[in-house]
Scaffold this active site. Structure first.
Site, mmCIF file in Angstrom:
data_model
loop_
_atom_site.group_PDB
_atom_site.id
_atom_site.type_symbol
_atom_site.label_atom_id
_atom_site.label_comp_id
_atom_site.label_asym_id
_atom_site.label_seq_id
_atom_site.Cartn_x
_atom_site.Cartn_y
_atom_site.Cartn_z
ATOM 1 N N ASP A 67 0.830 -1.207 0.000
ATOM 2 C CA ASP A 67 0.000 0.000 0.000
ATOM 3 C C ASP A 67 0.866 1.258 0.000
ATOM 4 O O ASP A 67 2.083 1.191 0.170
ATOM 5 C CB ASP A 67 -0.975 0.008 1.196
ATOM 6 C CG ASP A 67 -0.341 -0.477 2.504
ATOM 7 O OD1 ASP A 67 0.904 -0.497 2.590
ATOM 8 O OD2 ASP A 67 -1.090 -0.840 3.425
ATOM 9 N N ASN A 131 -7.666 -2.199 14.334
ATOM 10 C CA ASN A 131 -9.063 -2.500 14.001
ATOM 11 C C ASN A 131 -9.198 -3.732 13.104
ATOM 12 O O ASN A 131 -10.249 -3.973 12.533
ATOM 13 C CB ASN A 131 -9.721 -1.285 13.324
ATOM 14 C CG ASN A 131 -8.998 -0.879 12.041
ATOM 15 O OD1 ASN A 131 -8.034 -1.531 11.629
ATOM 16 N ND2 ASN A 131 -9.447 0.193 11.428
ATOM 17 N N HIS A 133 -7.518 -4.283 10.281
ATOM 18 C CA HIS A 133 -7.305 -4.083 8.846
ATOM 19 C C HIS A 133 -6.064 -4.834 8.371
ATOM 20 O O HIS A 133 -5.150 -5.106 9.143
ATOM 21 C CB HIS A 133 -7.258 -2.592 8.469
ATOM 22 C CG HIS A 133 -6.026 -1.843 8.860
ATOM 23 N ND1 HIS A 133 -6.030 -0.485 9.103
ATOM 24 C CD2 HIS A 133 -4.724 -2.220 9.032
ATOM 25 C CE1 HIS A 133 -4.810 -0.078 9.389
ATOM 26 N NE2 HIS A 133 -3.999 -1.114 9.358
ATOM 27 N N GLU A 138 -9.830 -1.416 5.365
ATOM 28 C CA GLU A 138 -10.435 -1.115 6.651
ATOM 29 C C GLU A 138 -11.698 -1.958 6.859
ATOM 30 O O GLU A 138 -12.218 -2.560 5.901
ATOM 31 C CB GLU A 138 -10.791 0.379 6.698
ATOM 32 C CG GLU A 138 -9.585 1.325 6.540
ATOM 33 C CD GLU A 138 -8.725 1.445 7.795
ATOM 34 O OE1 GLU A 138 -8.613 0.467 8.566
ATOM 35 O OE2 GLU A 138 -8.146 2.519 8.009
HETATM 36 C C1 F6R Z 1 1.406 -1.421 6.198
HETATM 37 C C2 F6R Z 1 0.065 -1.933 6.262
HETATM 38 C C3 F6R Z 1 -0.747 -1.916 7.501
HETATM 39 C C4 F6R Z 1 0.060 -2.191 8.763
HETATM 40 C C5 F6R Z 1 -0.836 -2.065 9.983
HETATM 41 C C6 F6R Z 1 -0.046 -2.211 11.272
HETATM 42 O O1 F6R Z 1 1.946 -1.595 4.897
HETATM 43 O O2 F6R Z 1 -0.429 -2.328 5.270
HETATM 44 O O3 F6R Z 1 -1.774 -2.872 7.396
HETATM 45 O O4 F6R Z 1 0.607 -3.478 8.704
HETATM 46 O O5 F6R Z 1 -1.455 -0.824 9.971
HETATM 47 O O6 F6R Z 1 0.797 -1.126 11.389
HETATM 48 P P1 F6R Z 1 1.886 -1.092 12.555
HETATM 49 O O7 F6R Z 1 2.818 -2.196 12.292
HETATM 50 O O8 F6R Z 1 2.527 0.272 12.410
HETATM 51 O O9 F6R Z 1 1.153 -1.261 13.818
#
Ligand code: F6R
Length: 239
Positions: A67, A131, A133, A138
């Site tokens: 992403d 959450n 995701h 989301e």
């Molecule tokens: C990042 C991504 C997100 C993260 C998630 C957890 O490329 O796609 O899904 O893996 O938001 O983020 P952290 O590791 O910062 O808690």
């Protein structure tokens, strides 16, 4: 689904890095899908130090980033492109041409085509949001969703805003969809820290539930979930 319960965060990071590097060593031309975020920082640090200590050939591998934020320049210091350049591309002297980034000006269909042309993703690395995701899919995202523009929820913006300091946190991103992620031949998720414990408990107790997109991964035949003790602290295993 395979679950690896680690005794420490270091052990969880080591498990994930070992899986990736063993696969890369045995199949140098593999296609990897990479995630960013805080969880992955120690993974890339260990990846770099292990490869420096025991070099493996990585010049035939290809990488797709999961992403990217929209509304900021791709070279912004908090873009995911800058993240992976700083943590993997530059430290290991990899070529930027070995990486594909969600093309913020070209849209999702183009990216899907690139993934197909590369023969699909062999191993997709994933984190999980507080959450539930995955990527930036989301809650409410469809299991069939493809790479597309997405709106970030207030929870995700809150969790990530510190990366932008005093600057404005983007509210949109381009993310591989859940359908696109599920086409990966193997999925590897790492969750560390207490902030992920509720999402992990929910993931383990629910199936195919749009309110927690990570639950869709459980239908994948090759899904490995690696947890540190904090992320696992709300689950009970009936063995
Ligand atoms: C990042 C991504 C997100 C993260 C998630 C957890 O490329 O796609 O899904 O893996 O938001 O983020 P952290 O590791 O910062 O808690």
């Amino acid at each position: 689904m395979r679950i690896i319960l680690s005794k420490s965060t270091e052990e969880a990071v080591d498990a994930v890095t070992t899986i990736i590097l063993d696969k890369l060593a045995s199949r140098p031309s593999m296609v990897l899908g990479l995630a960013t975020g805080r969880t992955m920082e120690p993974v890339y640090a260990e990846w770099v130090s292990k490869v420096r200590a025991n070099p493996i050939k990585m010049d035939k591998a290809f990488f797709f980033m999961l992403d990217e934020y929209l509304g900021i320049d791709e070279n912004h210091p908090s873009s995911f492109k800058s993240y992976i350049k700083d943590r993997l591309i530059h430290p290991l002297n990899l070529a930027e041409s070995q990486f594909a980034f969600p093309p913020i000006h070209l849209g999702g269909e183009y990216y899907e085509r690139l993934i197909k042309e590369a023969g699909g993703i062999d191993l997709q690395l994933l984190g999980i949001g507080v959450n539930g995701h995955i990527g930036f899919n989301e809650p409410g995202s469809s299991v069939k969703s493809r790479t597309r523009e997405v709106e970030l929820t207030p929870e995700t913006m809150e969790a990530n805003k510190s990366h932008f300091g005093a600057g404005k946190m983007p509210s949109k991103a381009l993310s591989m969809g859940i359908g696109s992620i599920l086409e990966g031949k193997e999925l590897l998720m790492l969750a560390t820290g207490k902030s992920k414990a509720t999402a992990i408990k929910y993931l383990l107790n629910h199936h195919d539930d749009e309110s927690c997109p990570a639950t869709f991964l459980k239908s994948h035949p090759h899904f490995t979930l690696v947890l540190d003790p904090d992320a696992a602290c709300r689950i009970s295993l009936n063995i």
